[in-house]
Design a protein around this motif. Structure first.
Motif, short mmCIF file in Angstrom:
data_model
loop_
_atom_site.label_atom_id
_atom_site.label_comp_id
_atom_site.label_asym_id
_atom_site.label_seq_id
_atom_site.Cartn_x
_atom_site.Cartn_y
_atom_site.Cartn_z
N SER A 172 -49.18 -8.44 -71.98
CA SER A 172 -48.89 -7.85 -70.94
C SER A 172 -48.03 -8.50 -69.78
CB SER A 172 -50.19 -7.39 -70.36
OG SER A 172 -51.02 -6.85 -71.49
N ILE A 173 -46.63 -8.32 -69.92
CA ILE A 173 -45.74 -8.97 -69.16
C ILE A 173 -45.18 -8.18 -68.03
CG2 ILE A 173 -43.65 -10.44 -68.90
CD1 ILE A 173 -44.10 -11.20 -71.85
N PHE A 174 -45.46 -8.40 -66.56
CA PHE A 174 -44.88 -7.66 -65.68
C PHE A 174 -43.23 -7.72 -65.54
CE2 PHE A 174 -48.95 -7.29 -64.85
CZ PHE A 174 -49.72 -7.65 -63.99
N SER A 175 -42.80 -7.08 -64.76
CA SER A 175 -41.13 -7.20 -64.69
C SER A 175 -40.90 -8.36 -63.42
CB SER A 175 -40.55 -5.97 -63.88
OG SER A 175 -41.35 -5.54 -62.68
N ILE A 176 -41.61 -8.82 -62.76
CA ILE A 176 -41.44 -9.92 -62.14
C ILE A 176 -42.41 -11.09 -62.43
CG2 ILE A 176 -41.43 -10.91 -59.67
CD1 ILE A 176 -40.59 -8.20 -58.78
N TYR A 177 -42.03 -12.23 -62.73
CA TYR A 177 -42.71 -13.44 -63.13
C TYR A 177 -41.93 -14.65 -63.09
CZ TYR A 177 -40.65 -12.87 -67.75
OH TYR A 177 -39.72 -12.44 -68.72
N THR A 178 -42.53 -15.62 -62.87
CA THR A 178 -41.89 -17.14 -62.77
C THR A 178 -42.38 -17.83 -64.00
OG1 THR A 178 -41.79 -17.25 -60.47
CG2 THR A 178 -41.67 -19.25 -61.72
N MET A 179 -41.46 -18.60 -64.54
CA MET A 179 -41.68 -19.47 -65.89
C MET A 179 -41.55 -20.83 -65.43
SD MET A 179 -40.63 -17.22 -69.22
CE MET A 179 -42.19 -18.02 -70.23
N ALA A 180 -42.25 -21.80 -66.09
CA ALA A 180 -42.01 -23.11 -65.88
C ALA A 180 -42.32 -24.12 -66.93
CB ALA A 180 -42.99 -23.55 -64.59
N TRP A 181 -41.99 -25.26 -66.75
CA TRP A 181 -42.23 -26.19 -67.93
C TRP A 181 -43.05 -27.43 -67.21
CZ3 TRP A 181 -41.81 -25.68 -73.00
CH2 TRP A 181 -40.90 -24.85 -73.56
N TYR A 182 -44.04 -27.67 -67.81
CA TYR A 182 -44.63 -28.91 -67.39
C TYR A 182 -44.80 -30.06 -68.41
CZ TYR A 182 -46.39 -26.71 -62.95
OH TYR A 182 -46.48 -26.07 -62.04
N ARG A 183 -45.18 -31.26 -68.03
CA ARG A 183 -45.39 -32.20 -69.27
C ARG A 183 -46.34 -33.00 -69.15
NH1 ARG A 183 -39.87 -35.76 -68.71
NH2 ARG A 183 -40.30 -37.04 -66.89
N GLN A 184 -46.96 -33.94 -70.12
CA GLN A 184 -48.10 -34.66 -69.98
C GLN A 184 -48.18 -35.59 -70.99
OE1 GLN A 184 -51.94 -32.52 -70.36
NE2 GLN A 184 -53.12 -34.20 -69.15
N ALA A 185 -47.83 -36.87 -70.41
CA ALA A 185 -47.77 -38.15 -71.32
C ALA A 185 -49.21 -38.57 -71.38
CB ALA A 185 -47.22 -39.28 -70.74
N MET B 134 -45.58 -22.52 -68.84
CA MET B 134 -46.48 -21.54 -67.97
C MET B 134 -45.55 -20.35 -67.52
SD MET B 134 -48.43 -22.84 -64.56
CE MET B 134 -47.11 -22.06 -63.61
N LEU B 135 -46.35 -19.36 -67.61
CA LEU B 135 -45.96 -18.17 -66.92
C LEU B 135 -46.98 -17.62 -65.76
CD1 LEU B 135 -44.59 -15.01 -68.85
CD2 LEU B 135 -46.41 -14.86 -67.05
N SER B 136 -46.26 -17.46 -64.84
CA SER B 136 -46.93 -16.90 -63.49
C SER B 136 -46.49 -15.57 -63.09
CB SER B 136 -46.81 -17.80 -62.35
OG SER B 136 -47.27 -19.38 -62.65
N GLN B 137 -47.69 -14.62 -63.13
CA GLN B 137 -47.52 -13.43 -62.51
C GLN B 137 -48.76 -13.01 -61.94
OE1 GLN B 137 -46.51 -10.96 -65.99
NE2 GLN B 137 -48.62 -10.72 -66.72
N TRP C 59 -50.76 -20.43 -69.87
CA TRP C 59 -50.27 -21.52 -70.70
C TRP C 59 -49.84 -21.42 -72.08
CZ3 TRP C 59 -48.65 -25.71 -67.67
CH2 TRP C 59 -49.18 -25.72 -66.39
N GLY C 60 -48.98 -22.24 -72.62
CA GLY C 60 -48.69 -22.18 -73.98
C GLY C 60 -49.56 -23.60 -74.48
N GLN C 61 -49.53 -23.73 -75.90
CA GLN C 61 -50.15 -24.70 -76.68
C GLN C 61 -49.63 -26.27 -76.54
OE1 GLN C 61 -48.05 -22.75 -78.05
NE2 GLN C 61 -46.95 -24.17 -79.53
N GLY C 62 -48.34 -26.02 -75.91
CA GLY C 62 -47.59 -27.31 -76.05
C GLY C 62 -46.63 -27.94 -77.37
N THR C 63 -45.63 -28.47 -76.84
CA THR C 63 -44.78 -29.29 -78.07
C THR C 63 -44.66 -30.41 -77.63
OG1 THR C 63 -42.80 -28.59 -79.36
CG2 THR C 63 -42.57 -28.23 -76.95
#
Length: 115
Positions: A27-40, A96-99, A105-109
């Motif tokens: 369920s994705i809206f027409s307006i959303y922000t996507m981002a990348w984060y990282r964790q060491a 990450m997707l923000s709406q 959040w995804g599961q990470g790679t």
């Protein structure tokens, strides 16, 4: 609900490049922000880059000039092109997707930069 699936991580030598992808579905809206984060390991999750629905981009100071975030709205996919990689870039990278008021959040790679 929204599902995010990252891909493209791996092992690369210092100075090398990788391209991460994150495909969103559900369920994705027409307006959303996507981002990348990282964790060491042993560290908090840190912001890497963000792109809005109008293609406005923001980067962490540590990756500016080396990483490029982009998106394909038709495919609901965000990319992170990572160049001139350093050992300090080693981490699990999360999409990450923000709406609205929700963050997904995804599961990470895993990205490992080592010789």
């Amino acid at each position: 609900q929204v599902q995010l699936v990252e891909s493209g991580g791996g092992l690369v030598q210092p100075g090398g490049s990788l391209r991460l992808s994150c495909a969103a579905s559900g369920s994705i809206f027409s307006i959303y922000t996507m981002a990348w984060y990282r964790q060491a390991p042993g560290e908090q999750r840190d912001f890497v880059a963000r792109i809005t629905s109008t293609d406005f981009t923001t980067y962490a100071a540590s990756v500016g000039g080396r990483f490029t975030i982009s998106r394909n709205n038709a495919k609901n996919t965000v990319y992170l092109q990572m160049n001139s990689l350093k050992p300090d870039d080693t981490a699990v990278y999360y999409c990450m997707l923000s709406q609205g008021a929700q963050n997904y959040w995804g599961q990470g790679t895993q990205v490992t930069v080592s010789s």
